[in-house]
Write an enzyme that holds these catalytic residues in place. Structure first.
Site, short mmCIF file in Angstrom:
data_model
loop_
_atom_site.label_atom_id
_atom_site.label_comp_id
_atom_site.label_asym_id
_atom_site.label_seq_id
_atom_site.Cartn_x
_atom_site.Cartn_y
_atom_site.Cartn_z
CE1 TYR A 143 4.87 11.03 11.71
CE2 TYR A 143 4.98 12.87 13.23
CZ TYR A 143 4.24 11.97 12.49
OH TYR A 143 2.87 12.00 12.55
CG ASP A 238 9.70 4.69 14.64
OD1 ASP A 238 9.23 5.86 14.71
OD2 ASP A 238 9.18 3.79 13.97
CE LYS A 266 5.35 4.76 7.58
NZ LYS A 266 4.42 5.76 7.02
P1 KE4 Z 1 1.35 6.45 11.64
O1 KE4 Z 1 0.74 6.85 12.98
O2 KE4 Z 1 1.26 7.56 10.62
O3 KE4 Z 1 0.85 5.11 11.13
O4 KE4 Z 1 2.92 6.21 11.89
C1 KE4 Z 1 3.68 7.24 12.47
C2 KE4 Z 1 5.14 7.01 12.13
C3 KE4 Z 1 5.98 6.53 13.11
N1 KE4 Z 1 7.30 6.29 12.86
C4 KE4 Z 1 7.82 6.52 11.63
C5 KE4 Z 1 9.27 6.25 11.39
C6 KE4 Z 1 7.00 7.02 10.58
O5 KE4 Z 1 7.54 7.26 9.37
C7 KE4 Z 1 5.64 7.28 10.83
C8 KE4 Z 1 4.72 7.86 9.77
N2 KE4 Z 1 5.35 8.27 8.57
C9 KE4 Z 1 4.71 9.36 7.84
C10 KE4 Z 1 5.55 9.57 6.59
N3 KE4 Z 1 6.56 10.54 6.81
C11 KE4 Z 1 3.28 9.06 7.53
C12 KE4 Z 1 2.66 10.01 6.52
C13 KE4 Z 1 1.64 10.92 7.16
O6 KE4 Z 1 1.86 11.42 8.29
O7 KE4 Z 1 0.61 11.17 6.49
#
Ligand code: KE4
Length: 430
Positions: A143, A238, A266
């Site tokens: 993701y 990523d 994060k």
């Molecule tokens: P954000 O747009 O949520 O800040 O980041 C997206 C993203 C991109 N790449 C990786 C490897 C990620 O894990 C994420 C976001 N992780 C999720 C947890 N599985 C965020 C939690 C959520 O969507 O509420």
């Protein structure tokens, strides 16, 4: 058990789709309704009904030092006194950029964003601009945020809902996205063979944490590095989740791989909205205002997020007490992994407990999990029962079989022991 949370959730549903601002929080993958948090401190959160929980979600990664760390709180307070946003360059942006470049040698220049999604979206655009090619390879189960062109067999929320594709995305937006299984060498070779000179890059979570957690097979990341170099494509790591978590230099430091571009998020925001992408100067200088690849953000480099992220990174890399913070995270991660595997074994419940440093996932599966297809074989009903059993024992795990867990430096050996003994009881009753 949680009457105040239930009342708040009913209220939230009136004004917010699904009552949440991000789908995974809705507990749809585990059943029941989410609790509402009142306060978070260290390794714990307290819900509005006063229940204390040992927290293994850690706001999905940023809280690597635990919640409300004094250094982060005071940094944000001090920064806020000077204003909350400028839209004008401020010195903290340079400090953050230098820190990232020092900690991640593959990054010579870095651009801040306000989310991991933005970072990944921008990195892909930059890879296409640099190579003048259109196609991107991604791995199913990985993701990279809710980027239109990548919500194709995405992991995390999209996977949790069992609808690997998202509505609202025209087919044209995903025609340049090639999805292959992780840890599969032949599939990547075939993708390049079938798309000669058309692939701009591979974007990969070096240790995928959005379909639970599984690890790259020995040599797999090296293979991706080699084939992208040979084919004139960029390797995009990523590391929104793994960056500065798995090691001082992230997964690329742990596995000693140098990608062309890296996405971050994060931890570098210390819990405030943040993302970043960086790489070699010759690639990054294609970005506006220098070059033709446009990318922007009102709150990119926001002073509060920079202050929190700098405090997080500096404290994470400070040498205090028993060696480094990373040594502590490794120790706690190993203690949890050993204990959980023993608990599952003695309860005779098939569990694949995958872990890498302070990240982990307990798959209720009888075969090892190396990719999404393996993960999909897990017993989600059993996971649901386990999740709620742990929650009612005061342990908050990620509310989905397809999410990773996170340990912080605020967790103690006693917390881990308590977690293991609660798990042992619940596993025996499954
Ligand atoms: P954000 O747009 O949520 O800040 O980041 C997206 C993203 C991109 N790449 C990786 C490897 C990620 O894990 C994420 C976001 N992780 C999720 C947890 N599985 C965020 C939690 C959520 O969507 O509420």
């Amino acid at each position: 058990m949680r009457p105040k949370s239930e009342k708040l959730f009913a209220e939230a549903l009136k004004y917010i789709p699904g009552g949440v601002n991000s789908p995974v929080r809705a507990f749809r993958a585990v059943g029941g309704n989410p609790f509402f948090v009142n306060k978070a401190m260290g390794a714990r959160v307290w819900d509005v009904d006063g229940n204390e929980l040992i927290d293994y979600v850690g706001t999905w990664g940023p809280a690597i030092l635990g919640h409300a760390h004094s250094k982060i709180i005071s940094a944000v307070k001090a920064a806020a006194e000077h204003g909350t946003s400028f839209g004008i360059p401020n010195p903290l942006e340079i400090k953050m950029a230098k820190l990232i470049c020092e900690l991640v040698p593959s990054i010579q220049k870095v651009r801040m964003t306000s989310s991991g999604t933005e970072a990944c979206m921008s990195a892909i655009r930059l890879a296409r601009g640099f190579t003048k090619r259109d196609k991107i390879i991604k791995f199913d189960g990985c993701y990279h945020g809710h980027v239109d062109s990548l919500l194709v067999k995405a992991g995390s929320g999209a996977l949790t809902f069992g609808n690997p594709d998202s509505a609202g995305i025209p087919a044209a937006f995903t025609q340049h996205t090639i999805v292959v299984p992780f840890n599969d060498v032949d599939a990547v070779k075939a993708a390049f063979a079938a798309n000669k000179n058309q692939i701009a890059g591979i974007i990969v979570e070096p240790v995928p944490g959005n379909a639970g957690l599984y690890l790259p097979k020995p040599g797999y990341l090296e293979f991706l590095r080699k084939i992208t170099k040979a084919k004139g494509a960029l390797l995009i790591f990523d590391e929104v989740m793994t960056g500065f978590r798995l090691a001082k230099g992230g997964a690329q430091g742990l596995f000693n791989i140098s990608p062309d571009l890296t996405c971050l998020g994060k931890i570098i925001g210390g819990g405030l909205p943040v993302g970043a992408f960086g790489g070699r100067t010759e690639i990054m200088d294609l970005l506006a205002p220098l070059g033709p690849v446009y990318q922007a953000g009102t709150l990119s480099g926001n002073p509060l997020a920079m202050a929190a992220g700098i405090a997080n990174l500096e404290e994470l890399n400070s040498k205090t007490g028993n060696g480094t913070k990373y040594a502590l995270l490794e120790k706690l991660g190993a203690q949890l992994a050993t204990g959980m595997r023993e608990a599952a074994k003695s309860a005779k419940v098939p569990v694949q407990f995958n872990s890498c440093g302070s990240m982990f996932c307990a798959y209720f599966a009888s075969v090892p999990v190396h990719n999404l297809a393996d993960a999909m074989k897990s017993d989600r009903e059993r996971f649901k029962k386990f999740f709620h059993g742990m929650l009612n024992s005061g342990i908050y795990l990620a509310p989905s079989q397809f999410e990773a867990g996170f340990i912080s430096t605020a967790h103690t050996e006693a917390d881990i022991e308590q977690t293991i003994s609660s798990a042992a009881k619940i596993l025996r009753a499954l």
